[in-house]
Design a protein around this motif. Structure first.
Motif, PDB file in Angstrom:
ATOM      1  N   HIS A  66     -13.105  41.842   3.942  1.00  0.00           N
ATOM      2  CA  HIS A  66     -13.096  41.197   2.630  1.00  0.00           C
ATOM      3  C   HIS A  66     -14.095  40.047   2.628  1.00  0.00           C
ATOM      4  O   HIS A  66     -14.637  39.679   3.673  1.00  0.00           O
ATOM      5  CB  HIS A  66     -11.693  40.677   2.302  1.00  0.00           C
ATOM      6  CG  HIS A  66     -11.174  39.641   3.267  1.00  0.00           C
ATOM      7  ND1 HIS A  66     -10.672  39.970   4.520  1.00  0.00           N
ATOM      8  CD2 HIS A  66     -11.067  38.288   3.183  1.00  0.00           C
ATOM      9  CE1 HIS A  66     -10.280  38.870   5.145  1.00  0.00           C
ATOM     10  NE2 HIS A  66     -10.516  37.835   4.355  1.00  0.00           N
ATOM     11  N   SER A  67     -14.343  39.504   1.455  1.00  0.00           N
ATOM     12  CA  SER A  67     -15.264  38.374   1.303  1.00  0.00           C
ATOM     13  C   SER A  67     -14.562  37.215   0.610  1.00  0.00           C
ATOM     14  O   SER A  67     -13.762  37.425  -0.309  1.00  0.00           O
ATOM     15  CB  SER A  67     -16.498  38.781   0.485  1.00  0.00           C
ATOM     16  OG  SER A  67     -17.245  39.766   1.137  1.00  0.00           O
ATOM     17  N   LYS A  68     -14.869  36.009   1.056  1.00  0.00           N
ATOM     18  CA  LYS A  68     -14.351  34.793   0.433  1.00  0.00           C
ATOM     19  C   LYS A  68     -15.322  33.641   0.698  1.00  0.00           C
ATOM     20  O   LYS A  68     -15.962  33.613   1.756  1.00  0.00           O
ATOM     21  CB  LYS A  68     -12.982  34.398   1.014  1.00  0.00           C
ATOM     22  CG  LYS A  68     -11.787  35.198   0.515  1.00  0.00           C
ATOM     23  CD  LYS A  68     -10.502  34.697   1.168  1.00  0.00           C
ATOM     24  CE  LYS A  68      -9.283  35.440   0.632  1.00  0.00           C
ATOM     25  NZ  LYS A  68      -8.967  35.092  -0.764  1.00  0.00           N
ATOM     26  N   PRO A  69     -15.405  32.677  -0.204  1.00  0.00           N
ATOM     27  CA  PRO A  69     -16.203  31.475   0.060  1.00  0.00           C
ATOM     28  C   PRO A  69     -15.381  30.469   0.869  1.00  0.00           C
ATOM     29  O   PRO A  69     -15.212  29.317   0.484  1.00  0.00           O
ATOM     30  CB  PRO A  69     -16.529  30.969  -1.347  1.00  0.00           C
ATOM     31  CG  PRO A  69     -15.345  31.394  -2.161  1.00  0.00           C
ATOM     32  CD  PRO A  69     -14.881  32.705  -1.585  1.00  0.00           C
ATOM     33  N   ASP A  70     -14.831  30.947   2.001  1.00  0.00           N
ATOM     34  CA  ASP A  70     -13.938  30.154   2.851  1.00  0.00           C
ATOM     35  C   ASP A  70     -14.479  30.111   4.272  1.00  0.00           C
ATOM     36  O   ASP A  70     -15.236  30.997   4.691  1.00  0.00           O
ATOM     37  CB  ASP A  70     -12.531  30.776   2.899  1.00  0.00           C
ATOM     38  CG  ASP A  70     -11.783  30.667   1.578  1.00  0.00           C
ATOM     39  OD1 ASP A  70     -12.365  30.132   0.606  1.00  0.00           O
ATOM     40  OD2 ASP A  70     -10.620  31.118   1.517  1.00  0.00           O
ATOM     41  N   ASP A  71     -14.062  29.084   5.018  1.00  0.00           N
ATOM     42  CA  ASP A  71     -14.397  28.987   6.436  1.00  0.00           C
ATOM     43  C   ASP A  71     -13.296  28.208   7.141  1.00  0.00           C
ATOM     44  O   ASP A  71     -13.288  26.970   7.115  1.00  0.00           O
ATOM     45  CB  ASP A  71     -15.749  28.287   6.634  1.00  0.00           C
ATOM     46  CG  ASP A  71     -16.277  28.419   8.051  1.00  0.00           C
ATOM     47  OD1 ASP A  71     -15.456  28.376   8.996  1.00  0.00           O
ATOM     48  OD2 ASP A  71     -17.496  28.570   8.222  1.00  0.00           O
ATOM     49  N   GLU A  77      -1.374  30.715  14.427  1.00  0.00           N
ATOM     50  CA  GLU A  77      -0.068  31.297  14.138  1.00  0.00           C
ATOM     51  C   GLU A  77      -0.144  32.312  12.998  1.00  0.00           C
ATOM     52  O   GLU A  77       0.469  33.380  13.053  1.00  0.00           O
ATOM     53  CB  GLU A  77       0.930  30.189  13.791  1.00  0.00           C
ATOM     54  CG  GLU A  77       1.301  29.286  14.960  1.00  0.00           C
ATOM     55  CD  GLU A  77       0.169  28.348  15.385  1.00  0.00           C
ATOM     56  OE1 GLU A  77      -0.709  28.039  14.539  1.00  0.00           O
ATOM     57  OE2 GLU A  77       0.151  27.944  16.548  1.00  0.00           O
ATOM     58  N   SER A  78      -0.911  31.987  11.937  1.00  0.00           N
ATOM     59  CA  SER A  78      -0.987  32.916  10.805  1.00  0.00           C
ATOM     60  C   SER A  78      -1.715  34.197  11.193  1.00  0.00           C
ATOM     61  O   SER A  78      -1.332  35.289  10.753  1.00  0.00           O
ATOM     62  CB  SER A  78      -1.679  32.244   9.614  1.00  0.00           C
ATOM     63  OG  SER A  78      -3.078  32.119   9.815  1.00  0.00           O
ATOM     64  N   LEU A  79      -2.721  34.091  12.033  1.00  0.00           N
ATOM     65  CA  LEU A  79      -3.443  35.286  12.468  1.00  0.00           C
ATOM     66  C   LEU A  79      -2.544  36.177  13.329  1.00  0.00           C
ATOM     67  O   LEU A  79      -2.551  37.403  13.195  1.00  0.00           O
ATOM     68  CB  LEU A  79      -4.706  34.900  13.228  1.00  0.00           C
ATOM     69  CG  LEU A  79      -5.800  34.188  12.431  1.00  0.00           C
ATOM     70  CD1 LEU A  79      -6.953  33.774  13.359  1.00  0.00           C
ATOM     71  CD2 LEU A  79      -6.336  35.060  11.303  1.00  0.00           C
ATOM     72  N   LEU A  80      -1.766  35.567  14.202  1.00  0.00           N
ATOM     73  CA  LEU A  80      -0.893  36.345  15.070  1.00  0.00           C
ATOM     74  C   LEU A  80       0.266  36.970  14.295  1.00  0.00           C
ATOM     75  O   LEU A  80       0.795  38.017  14.675  1.00  0.00           O
ATOM     76  CB  LEU A  80      -0.346  35.463  16.197  1.00  0.00           C
ATOM     77  CG  LEU A  80      -1.376  34.996  17.233  1.00  0.00           C
ATOM     78  CD1 LEU A  80      -0.754  33.954  18.157  1.00  0.00           C
ATOM     79  CD2 LEU A  80      -1.912  36.167  18.034  1.00  0.00           C
ATOM     80  N   THR A  81       0.645  36.359  13.187  1.00  0.00           N
ATOM     81  CA  THR A  81       1.763  36.847  12.377  1.00  0.00           C
ATOM     82  C   THR A  81       1.339  37.980  11.454  1.00  0.00           C
ATOM     83  O   THR A  81       2.108  38.918  11.197  1.00  0.00           O
ATOM     84  CB  THR A  81       2.363  35.699  11.546  1.00  0.00           C
ATOM     85  OG1 THR A  81       2.821  34.673  12.429  1.00  0.00           O
ATOM     86  CG2 THR A  81       3.535  36.187  10.694  1.00  0.00           C
ATOM     87  N   ASN A  82       0.117  37.896  10.924  1.00  0.00           N
ATOM     88  CA  ASN A  82      -0.368  38.901   9.984  1.00  0.00           C
ATOM     89  C   ASN A  82      -1.130  39.978  10.750  1.00  0.00           C
ATOM     90  O   ASN A  82      -2.272  39.782  11.162  1.00  0.00           O
ATOM     91  CB  ASN A  82      -1.273  38.246   8.943  1.00  0.00           C
ATOM     92  CG  ASN A  82      -0.508  37.336   8.003  1.00  0.00           C
ATOM     93  OD1 ASN A  82       0.125  37.784   7.060  1.00  0.00           O
ATOM     94  ND2 ASN A  82      -0.542  36.036   8.285  1.00  0.00           N
ATOM     95  N   ASP A 101      -8.429  33.438   5.662  1.00  0.00           N
ATOM     96  CA  ASP A 101      -8.901  32.633   4.543  1.00  0.00           C
ATOM     97  C   ASP A 101      -8.995  31.186   5.012  1.00  0.00           C
ATOM     98  O   ASP A 101      -8.903  30.910   6.216  1.00  0.00           O
ATOM     99  CB  ASP A 101      -7.999  32.772   3.319  1.00  0.00           C
ATOM    100  CG  ASP A 101      -6.553  32.326   3.562  1.00  0.00           C
ATOM    101  OD1 ASP A 101      -6.298  31.584   4.547  1.00  0.00           O
ATOM    102  OD2 ASP A 101      -5.671  32.713   2.772  1.00  0.00           O
ATOM    103  N   ALA A 102      -9.190  30.271   4.097  1.00  0.00           N
ATOM    104  CA  ALA A 102      -9.404  28.866   4.457  1.00  0.00           C
ATOM    105  C   ALA A 102      -8.204  28.256   5.168  1.00  0.00           C
ATOM    106  O   ALA A 102      -8.340  27.241   5.865  1.00  0.00           O
ATOM    107  CB  ALA A 102      -9.726  28.053   3.203  1.00  0.00           C
ATOM    108  N   PHE A 103      -7.019  28.856   5.001  1.00  0.00           N
ATOM    109  CA  PHE A 103      -5.800  28.278   5.564  1.00  0.00           C
ATOM    110  C   PHE A 103      -5.388  28.938   6.881  1.00  0.00           C
ATOM    111  O   PHE A 103      -4.324  28.626   7.418  1.00  0.00           O
ATOM    112  CB  PHE A 103      -4.661  28.386   4.544  1.00  0.00           C
ATOM    113  CG  PHE A 103      -4.937  27.668   3.257  1.00  0.00           C
ATOM    114  CD1 PHE A 103      -4.802  26.297   3.161  1.00  0.00           C
ATOM    115  CD2 PHE A 103      -5.369  28.373   2.135  1.00  0.00           C
ATOM    116  CE1 PHE A 103      -5.067  25.630   1.973  1.00  0.00           C
ATOM    117  CE2 PHE A 103      -5.639  27.718   0.941  1.00  0.00           C
ATOM    118  CZ  PHE A 103      -5.497  26.345   0.857  1.00  0.00           C
ATOM    119  N   SER A 104      -6.211  29.824   7.403  1.00  0.00           N
ATOM    120  CA  SER A 104      -5.833  30.558   8.613  1.00  0.00           C
ATOM    121  C   SER A 104      -5.681  29.631   9.809  1.00  0.00           C
ATOM    122  O   SER A 104      -6.467  28.705  10.022  1.00  0.00           O
ATOM    123  CB  SER A 104      -6.869  31.639   8.915  1.00  0.00           C
ATOM    124  OG  SER A 104      -6.843  32.663   7.945  1.00  0.00           O
TER     125      SER A 104
END
Length: 456
Positions: free
Chosen positions: A217-222, A251-256, A245-248
């Motif tokens: 996907h694409s987002k203007p996030d880093d 923990e969020s990466l391992l959960t999703n 996304d900008a809030f990653s």
């Protein structure tokens, strides 16, 4: 041979800037005196010998101290070294030739030695890297610090952009993210207890495994450079973890768990600036993330700790990339490159060839920090075939190989970050520890080529 200095009028302008910078940026208040993090621009010296200034191509622009040779020196006043405890001293350097050291001394040119920063060729006078060293004990509070150059010959051997002094306990506030030592030690213990799989006959003896990824996907996030700020970045094309996304966070990466990469137990996030052709986004047809080693003996390589992150390339680099430029885009496939874009910065590929790029990341780690203020200072490239000094830990050599479904034309392309030279990539590690550790043990430390499944 010393390089030709910059014009006198430029030096005079630089000298005025130095006086102003010294007056504005090196006055330390009583409240600031207890701060544990200080960055000192090299051009803000209070006195010097043998030093000239020039415009820098480093991130952030400004000037750097240049034409530095044996015996040259700079003096910096009111440098706050904070309270007692461990101090990490770093220098941002660039060099096209020669090696040497930068001695940092307090009080005088021959005063007590604070730290020694090693220098070596980085690939050019504007190819910047950060070299760091740890200091166990040091003077506290504001100090006069001298940077004294020591080289084996009379030739210029280094440029310096800045120095930083990061005290113990100030990591998070300064952008340093310390590794959780208990978790890291447990991960290392698990890794070292793993039994390597037997390498069958006929396997290519190259230390390598990979993750094969498609565009997500694409987002203007880093989430590394601008965490928590959605829409604040230029457009990025993301691979791997589909939740990025900008809030990653780790923990969020391992959960999703959904990912666009194989194997499925690589939940890491990978991203690059979006490519545009004629105003339309061109998303990669695929990206292979290679994990390997450039060490003559890769057996010392260890896996990345969870949450580790780093960046390769420079989004602010906006320089022409004519044919033959280092790190340029190229054409893969039948016929290869058949021309260049009108501006000379992009290849034009044969009809059956596709635009391709390989982005290579550093492979030595300081062993202490998951991230750093510039997202690069905690890592370095292998030097002289080994990881040592301030970066003693050998980590897998990551590289992105990106292929686009286009051959290009005379009109060329653009990146969301600008010119072709601004290509960069981000890696946020969220591998399953067991899956990553077994691949490092089987494939890298045994010098055996493995596929995305981790099999020979």
């Amino acid at each position: 041979m010393r390089r030709y200095p910059i014009p006198v009028y430029t030096l005079l302008a630089g000298a005025l800037a130095v006086v102003l910078a010294a007056a504005l940026s090196l006055t330390v208040s009583a409240q600031q005196a207890r701060a544990a993090t200080v960055t000192v621009q090299a051009e803000s010296y209070a006195a010097q010998s043998g030093v000239a200034l020039e415009a820098t191509a480093d991130t952030g622009g400004g000037q750097n101290a240049a034409f530095l040779a044996n015996g040259d020196w700079m003096r910096f006043d009111n440098v706050d070294l904070g309270a007692a405890g461990r101090l990490t001293v770093s220098a941002r350097i660039a060099s096209a030739a020669g090696s040497g050291t930068v001695e940092l001394r307090t009080t005088s040119l021959t005063g007590p030695l604070l730290a020694v920063v090693q220098t070596s060729p980085t690939g050019g006078w504007q190819s910047w890297v950060t070299r760091a060293t740890d200091v166990a004990t040091h003077p506290t509070g504001p100090q006069t610090v001298f940077a004294v150059l020591r080289g084996a010959t009379s030739d210029d051997f280094v440029n310096i952009n800045w120095f930083s002094f990061v005290g113990e306990g100030d990591s998070a506030a300064s952008g340093w993210v310390p590794v959780d030592q208990a978790k890291w030690n447990a991960q290392l213990t698990q890794f070292r207890a793993m039994t390597p799989a037997a390498v069958p006959p006929g396997v290519v003896r190259v230390p390598e495994f990979n993750a094969t990824c498609s565009y997500s996907h694409s987002k203007p996030d880093d989430p590394i450079v601008l965490p928590g700020l959605p829409g604040a970045s230029h457009m990025h094309s993301f691979f791997g973890n589909r939740s990025t996304d900008a809030f990653s966070t780790t923990e969020s990466l391992l959960t999703n768990t959904p990912t666009s990469c194989a194997p499925a137990n690589d939940l890491s996030a990978y991203w690059i600036p979006t490519l545009y052709e004629g105003g339309k986004a061109v998303e990669a047809e695929g990206m292979i993330v290679y994990y390997g080693s450039r060490l003559p003996d890769p057996s010392a390589t260890v896996p990345f700790p969870q949450g580790f992150r780093m960046i390769a390339g420079d989004a602010k680099a906006q320089t022409p990339t004519p044919a033959g430029s280092p790190g340029q885009f190229w054409c893969a496939g039948e016929g290869g490159e058949i021309g260049r874009s009108a501006d000379g910065n992009w290849p034009v590929c044969a009809p059956k060839a596709h635009l391709t790029h390989q982005l290579v990341f550093p492979d030595c780690w300081d062993g202490k920090n998951l991230d750093s203020p510039d997202h690069k200072s905690h890592v370095a490239f292998t030097y002289d075939g080994k990881c040592s000094g301030a970066y003693p830990v050998a980590i897998p050599n990551v590289s992105f190989v990106i292929s686009y479904p286009t051959s290009g034309s005379a009109a060329g392309f653009r990146l969301a970050s600008g010119m072709a030279s601004s290509i960069h990539g981000d890696f946020f590690n969220a591998w399953d520890n067991t899956a990553l550790g077994q691949r490092v043990k089987d494939c890298i430390t045994q010098k055996a080529k493995c596929n995305s499944a981790g099999a020979f």
